[in-house]
Design a protein around this motif. Structure first.
Motif, PDB file in Angstrom:
ATOM      1  N   LYS A   1      18.388  11.064   1.802  1.00  0.00           N
ATOM      2  CA  LYS A   1      18.502  10.569   2.436  1.00  0.00           C
ATOM      3  C   LYS A   1      19.112   9.217   2.308  1.00  0.00           C
ATOM      4  CE  LYS A   1      20.058  14.319   5.872  1.00  0.00           C
ATOM      5  NZ  LYS A   1      20.291  14.957   6.587  1.00  0.00           N
ATOM      6  N   ALA A   2      18.258   7.906   1.590  1.00  0.00           N
ATOM      7  CA  ALA A   2      17.878   6.587   2.047  1.00  0.00           C
ATOM      8  C   ALA A   2      17.670   6.088   3.786  1.00  0.00           C
ATOM      9  CB  ALA A   2      19.336   5.625   1.314  1.00  0.00           C
ATOM     10  N   ALA A   3      17.328   6.619   4.167  1.00  0.00           N
ATOM     11  CA  ALA A   3      17.029   6.507   5.719  1.00  0.00           C
ATOM     12  C   ALA A   3      16.259   6.189   6.335  1.00  0.00           C
ATOM     13  CB  ALA A   3      17.668   7.829   5.580  1.00  0.00           C
ATOM     14  N   ILE A   4      15.676   5.691   7.429  1.00  0.00           N
ATOM     15  CA  ILE A   4      15.077   5.208   8.603  1.00  0.00           C
ATOM     16  C   ILE A   4      15.060   5.707   9.407  1.00  0.00           C
ATOM     17  CG2 ILE A   4      12.919   3.720   9.215  1.00  0.00           C
ATOM     18  CD1 ILE A   4      13.711   1.363   6.899  1.00  0.00           C
TER      19      ILE A   4
ATOM     20  N   GLU B   1       7.689  -9.572   5.419  1.00  0.00           N
ATOM     21  CA  GLU B   1       7.470  -9.540   3.979  1.00  0.00           C
ATOM     22  C   GLU B   1       7.955  -8.188   3.198  1.00  0.00           C
ATOM     23  OE1 GLU B   1       2.814 -10.384   2.758  1.00  0.00           O
ATOM     24  OE2 GLU B   1       3.145  -9.329   4.851  1.00  0.00           O
ATOM     25  N   VAL B   2       8.170  -7.438   4.323  1.00  0.00           N
ATOM     26  CA  VAL B   2       8.924  -6.369   3.334  1.00  0.00           C
ATOM     27  C   VAL B   2      10.194  -6.699   2.777  1.00  0.00           C
ATOM     28  CG1 VAL B   2       6.672  -4.621   4.484  1.00  0.00           C
ATOM     29  CG2 VAL B   2       8.894  -5.045   5.692  1.00  0.00           C
ATOM     30  N   ILE B   3      11.071  -6.569   3.866  1.00  0.00           N
ATOM     31  CA  ILE B   3      12.343  -7.277   3.139  1.00  0.00           C
ATOM     32  C   ILE B   3      12.267  -8.053   1.824  1.00  0.00           C
ATOM     33  CG2 ILE B   3      14.474  -8.419   3.836  1.00  0.00           C
ATOM     34  CD1 ILE B   3      14.093  -7.767   6.977  1.00  0.00           C
ATOM     35  N   ARG B   4      11.500  -9.404   1.773  1.00  0.00           N
ATOM     36  CA  ARG B   4      11.175  -9.838   0.653  1.00  0.00           C
ATOM     37  C   ARG B   4      10.902  -9.604  -0.239  1.00  0.00           C
ATOM     38  NH1 ARG B   4       7.001 -14.194   1.835  1.00  0.00           N
ATOM     39  NH2 ARG B   4       7.720 -15.222  -0.292  1.00  0.00           N
TER      40      ARG B   4
ATOM     41  N   ALA C   1       7.185   9.736  15.743  1.00  0.00           N
ATOM     42  CA  ALA C   1       6.903   9.425  14.563  1.00  0.00           C
ATOM     43  C   ALA C   1       7.804   8.814  13.541  1.00  0.00           C
ATOM     44  CB  ALA C   1       7.051  11.220  13.358  1.00  0.00           C
ATOM     45  N   PHE C   2       8.058   8.046  13.196  1.00  0.00           N
ATOM     46  CA  PHE C   2       9.029   6.492  11.854  1.00  0.00           C
ATOM     47  C   PHE C   2       8.922   7.541  11.048  1.00  0.00           C
ATOM     48  CE2 PHE C   2       8.039   3.214  15.193  1.00  0.00           C
ATOM     49  CZ  PHE C   2       8.889   4.136  16.505  1.00  0.00           C
ATOM     50  N   THR C   3      10.135   7.724  10.401  1.00  0.00           N
ATOM     51  CA  THR C   3       9.763   8.108   8.958  1.00  0.00           C
ATOM     52  C   THR C   3      10.544   7.206   7.655  1.00  0.00           C
ATOM     53  OG1 THR C   3      11.104  10.316   9.296  1.00  0.00           O
ATOM     54  CG2 THR C   3       9.276  10.666  10.302  1.00  0.00           C
ATOM     55  N   VAL C   4      10.239   7.554   7.392  1.00  0.00           N
ATOM     56  CA  VAL C   4      11.484   7.475   5.757  1.00  0.00           C
ATOM     57  C   VAL C   4      11.589   8.114   4.857  1.00  0.00           C
ATOM     58  CG1 VAL C   4      10.493   4.852   5.794  1.00  0.00           C
ATOM     59  CG2 VAL C   4       8.974   6.280   4.279  1.00  0.00           C
TER      60      VAL C   4
ATOM     61  N   ASP D   1       0.528  -1.043  -0.025  1.00  0.00           N
ATOM     62  CA  ASP D   1       0.111  -0.091   0.144  1.00  0.00           C
ATOM     63  C   ASP D   1       0.954   1.585   0.105  1.00  0.00           C
ATOM     64  OD1 ASP D   1       0.885   0.725   2.194  1.00  0.00           O
ATOM     65  OD2 ASP D   1      -0.657  -0.596   3.916  1.00  0.00           O
ATOM     66  N   THR D   2       0.384   2.856  -0.064  1.00  0.00           N
ATOM     67  CA  THR D   2       0.867   3.486  -0.306  1.00  0.00           C
ATOM     68  C   THR D   2       1.961   3.825   1.075  1.00  0.00           C
ATOM     69  OG1 THR D   2      -0.349   5.135   0.592  1.00  0.00           O
ATOM     70  CG2 THR D   2      -1.085   4.485  -1.727  1.00  0.00           C
ATOM     71  N   GLN D   3       2.317   3.472   2.167  1.00  0.00           N
ATOM     72  CA  GLN D   3       3.138   3.743   2.675  1.00  0.00           C
ATOM     73  C   GLN D   3       4.090   1.967   3.285  1.00  0.00           C
ATOM     74  OE1 GLN D   3       1.239   4.296   7.278  1.00  0.00           O
ATOM     75  NE2 GLN D   3       1.308   6.340   6.878  1.00  0.00           N
ATOM     76  N   GLN D   4       3.590   1.061   2.809  1.00  0.00           N
ATOM     77  CA  GLN D   4       4.896  -0.194   3.066  1.00  0.00           C
ATOM     78  C   GLN D   4       4.900   0.535   1.480  1.00  0.00           C
ATOM     79  OE1 GLN D   4       1.827  -3.681   2.411  1.00  0.00           O
ATOM     80  NE2 GLN D   4       0.714  -3.051   3.840  1.00  0.00           N
ATOM     81  N   GLN D   5       5.218   0.941   0.723  1.00  0.00           N
ATOM     82  CA  GLN D   5       5.918   1.254  -0.981  1.00  0.00           C
ATOM     83  C   GLN D   5       7.038   1.930  -0.503  1.00  0.00           C
ATOM     84  OE1 GLN D   5       5.664  -0.811  -3.455  1.00  0.00           O
ATOM     85  NE2 GLN D   5       7.898  -0.254  -4.051  1.00  0.00           N
ATOM     86  N   PRO D   6       6.935   3.281  -0.117  1.00  0.00           N
ATOM     87  CA  PRO D   6       8.356   4.128   0.274  1.00  0.00           C
ATOM     88  C   PRO D   6       9.259   3.104   2.286  1.00  0.00           C
ATOM     89  CG  PRO D   6       6.111   5.805   0.756  1.00  0.00           C
ATOM     90  CD  PRO D   6       5.276   3.972   0.894  1.00  0.00           C
ATOM     91  N   LEU D   7       8.672   2.510   2.474  1.00  0.00           N
ATOM     92  CA  LEU D   7       9.693   1.395   3.584  1.00  0.00           C
ATOM     93  C   LEU D   7       9.610   1.272   2.723  1.00  0.00           C
ATOM     94  CD1 LEU D   7      10.285   1.062   5.991  1.00  0.00           C
ATOM     95  CD2 LEU D   7       7.892  -1.213   6.667  1.00  0.00           C
ATOM     96  N   ILE D   8       9.061  -0.246   1.740  1.00  0.00           N
ATOM     97  CA  ILE D   8       9.872  -0.518   0.743  1.00  0.00           C
ATOM     98  C   ILE D   8      10.881  -0.755   0.180  1.00  0.00           C
ATOM     99  CG2 ILE D   8       9.696  -2.580  -1.262  1.00  0.00           C
ATOM    100  CD1 ILE D   8       6.859  -3.711   0.363  1.00  0.00           C
ATOM    101  N   ASP D   9      11.209   0.812  -0.498  1.00  0.00           N
ATOM    102  CA  ASP D   9      12.276   1.572  -0.943  1.00  0.00           C
ATOM    103  C   ASP D   9      13.569   1.876  -0.490  1.00  0.00           C
ATOM    104  OD1 ASP D   9       9.927   1.650  -3.457  1.00  0.00           O
ATOM    105  OD2 ASP D   9       9.329   3.315  -3.214  1.00  0.00           O
ATOM    106  N   ARG D  10      12.909   2.014   0.923  1.00  0.00           N
ATOM    107  CA  ARG D  10      14.328   2.787   1.229  1.00  0.00           C
ATOM    108  C   ARG D  10      14.945   1.697   1.682  1.00  0.00           C
ATOM    109  NH1 ARG D  10      11.429   6.563   0.068  1.00  0.00           N
ATOM    110  NH2 ARG D  10      13.147   5.670  -1.355  1.00  0.00           N
ATOM    111  N   ILE D  11      13.949  -0.441   2.234  1.00  0.00           N
ATOM    112  CA  ILE D  11      14.718  -0.881   3.166  1.00  0.00           C
ATOM    113  C   ILE D  11      15.917  -1.371   1.272  1.00  0.00           C
ATOM    114  CG2 ILE D  11      14.850  -3.310   2.733  1.00  0.00           C
ATOM    115  CD1 ILE D  11      12.145  -2.324   5.034  1.00  0.00           C
ATOM    116  N   ARG D  12      14.751  -1.496   0.521  1.00  0.00           N
ATOM    117  CA  ARG D  12      16.363  -1.584  -1.128  1.00  0.00           C
ATOM    118  C   ARG D  12      17.227  -0.633  -0.830  1.00  0.00           C
ATOM    119  NH1 ARG D  12      12.131  -1.064  -5.063  1.00  0.00           N
ATOM    120  NH2 ARG D  12      10.971  -3.369  -4.520  1.00  0.00           N
ATOM    121  N   ASP D  13      17.434   0.835  -0.542  1.00  0.00           N
ATOM    122  CA  ASP D  13      18.299   1.507  -0.737  1.00  0.00           C
ATOM    123  C   ASP D  13      19.129   1.651   0.197  1.00  0.00           C
ATOM    124  OD1 ASP D  13      16.382   3.248  -2.202  1.00  0.00           O
ATOM    125  OD2 ASP D  13      15.857   4.676  -1.369  1.00  0.00           O
ATOM    126  N   ILE D  14      19.046   0.850   1.050  1.00  0.00           N
ATOM    127  CA  ILE D  14      20.219   0.822   3.104  1.00  0.00           C
ATOM    128  C   ILE D  14      21.101  -0.753   1.507  1.00  0.00           C
ATOM    129  CG2 ILE D  14      19.824  -0.433   3.729  1.00  0.00           C
ATOM    130  CD1 ILE D  14      17.847   1.554   5.517  1.00  0.00           C
TER     131      ILE D  14
END
Length: 528
Positions: free
Chosen positions: A54-57, A166-169, A47-50, A4-17
């Motif tokens: 900065k390719a950061a969480i 799941e999001v790491i996969r 607040a937890f932000t991505v 979903d819209t919140q998961q995708q930014p998280l997935i993208d940052r994990i991919r960047d890391i």
């Protein structure tokens, strides 16, 4: 699962890391932060932000950065832990740490740790500084809100190991979500795991015991080089320090009571993180098959305990006594876990945690250890090894040590022998004199409760051995006959026994080593 819209930014940052192990470690730290600040998902102070640029969480508490993982321009993954400026002096000796102010006038600093120094994340002094800072940030008057930029799925990933996996996969395989949404079955490739476990071939719980100076603590050095946990027990050490306990804290003049984790709990955390879990809860929530496979293949983590018998060991270990058994550990055939009394968390001891302890047999006998604990530990005796000693100025140190220890074993027992470590640094006659004056003779005084006649027997200074009086390290100072006693006191004391007083050779005592010939030591083991 379709992101979903919140998961995708998280997935993208994990991919960047681009470092799944580092991501899991970060979310393990994030879970600790959540537990400490005790704020629910969606609280305005949290607040937890991505951040794409900065390719950061990042975790924010009341406008302050509290924890971050980032990777910029394919550089090394970095962890940022926020501490108070007043803590910086306590950490300056650790050269690998980098400090960065949050803002120009901020009272807080970010401690930056690269992935190559990831072991520093678990240093007790750093963790204490970070945890103290988190509790202060929660109470600051500079409040949120953060709801507009808070990513609730970051919070969820910290609390839910299955969701994090799941999001790491998804980050690793961008096509996975499309295949699932199209109704196609996703087949997992069969992992090529080795059949034999990678864990070391040694007991999970081991005590090295022996007299002083036999190299017990030295034997721990190879483990210390691998950044494992180390603690020295003392008589006042407690369960609350070892596992977890409630400790008072003063913040803004108010006393509060917080649950603090001990070194054993943190060692277990480090061990399960070696297996890819973020927290113990993640490990326990995993399937039995996965948990067993991961823990058997995970690198070993060691908890090293020096002077284990100086504490009340049964009290310190408490209800963990059963969990220590190899077959009761997480990942073993009969795994068990329990609920900790203070935090009410489920807790178990992972299979890849090894406990190695040392015990000085002159400090307390093995027989005095709790019988339940003795059954759960393997014991390996470490005795003096004279063969590693050489010859100094014609003095055979190996034979000298053998003779002294044989006499001690006859007069006392084998647990009170003298270890070879007392002599391993001796290279000159003067150094040998110093060792006897400052270490050997005081140790013998303690062993024999100042029974100087027995100390003479050990050192070959008794008259029957035939040593010249000038060569004796322990000499008779004076013999008091009845006439001498009457002259000393003016009358006969109640005791009519002959009294003998002793003294250390004045040349040895006054550090006049040139007045102590080599024969003074040779004649300890060689009769005239």
């Amino acid at each position: 699962m379709l992101a979903d819209t919140q998961q995708q930014p998280l997935i993208d940052r994990i991919r960047d890391i681009d470092h799944p192990e580092a991501v899991r470690r970060f979310f393990g730290l994030l879970k600790e932060l959540i537990d400490m600040v005790n704020l629910p998902n969606g609280d305005a102070r949290l607040a937890f932000t991505v951040r794409q640029e900065k390719a950061a969480i990042t975790a924010h508490i009341n406008f302050f950065q509290a924890l971050r993982i980032q990777r910029q321009r394919r550089s090394e993954v970095e962890y940022h832990l926020t501490i108070k400026k007043s803590c910086q002096d306590r950490l300056k000796t650790i050269e690998e740490l980098v400090f960065e102010p949050l803002t120009e006038k901020s009272d807080y600093l970010a401690v930056i740790i690269g992935q190559s120094n990831v072991h520093l994340l678990y240093m007790p002094v750093l963790r204490t500084c970070w945890e103290d800072c988190l509790l202060e940030l929660v109470e600051t008057s500079k409040r949120g809100p953060h709801s507009a930029r808070h990513n609730a799925d970051v919070y969820r990933a910290a609390e839910d190991e299955a969701f994090l996996s799941e999001v790491i996969r998804l980050a690793d395989d961008p096509t996975l979500a499309d295949r699932v949404s199209n109704g196609n079955a996703v087949e997992e490739p069969e992992a090529g795991y080795e059949l034999e476990p990678a864990l070391p071939n040694q007991p999970h719980n081991l005590i090295l015991f022996g007299p002083p100076g036999t190299g017990k603590t030295f034997a721990l050095q190879p483990y210390l080089r691998e950044n494992n946990s180390f603690i020295t027990f003392h008589p006042s050490y407690s369960y609350e320090e070892f596992i977890e306990g409630i400790r008072p804290e003063v913040l803004n003049g108010q006393i509060s009571y917080k649950i603090r984790k001990g070194i054993f709990y943190k060692a277990c955390m480090s061990a399960i993180q070696q297996a890819g879990y973020g927290t113990l809860a993640d490990c326990l929530n995993d399937s039995v098959e996965n948990r067993t496979r991961k823990l058997k293949k995970a690198p070993a983590y060691y908890l090293l305990i020096d002077e284990v018998n100086r504490a009340n060991v049964a009290s310190v270990f408490g209800d963990l006594i059963t969990l220590l058994e190899t077959d009761k550990r997480l990942g073993a055939a009969n795994e068990l876990w329990l609920t900790l009394p203070y935090s009410q968390e489920r807790f178990g001891v992972p299979l890849n945690l090894f406990v190695v302890a040392t015990m000085n047999t002159t400090d307390r006998s093995i027989a005095l250890l709790d019988i339940a604990l003795r059954r759960r530990f393997s014991f390996r005796e470490m005795l003096p090894d004279p063969t590693i000693l050489g010859v100094i100025d014609g003095i055979d140190l190996a034979q000298l040590l053998r003779t002294i220890n044989e006499r001690i074993e006859y007069l006392l027992d084998r647990d009170h022998q003298i270890g070879h470590a007392y002599f391993t640094t001796v290279e000159t006659h003067a150094e040998l004199c110093a060792v006897f004056r400052d270490r050997i003779i005081p140790l013998l005084q303690e062993y024999f409760f100042n029974d100087w006649a027995k100390i003479q027997l050990v050192l070959g200074d008794n008259p029957a051995w035939g040593k010249d009086p000038d060569l004796r390290l322990i000499r008779i100072k004076k013999k008091y006959t009845s006439v001498a006693a009457s002259k000393l006191f003016g009358e006969m004391p109640d005791s009519v026994d002959e009294i003998v007083t002793y003294e250390i050779n004045p040349s040895l005592k006054d550090d006049n080593c040139e007045q102590i010939p080599a024969d003074a030591f040779v004649r300890i083991y060689q009769k005239q």
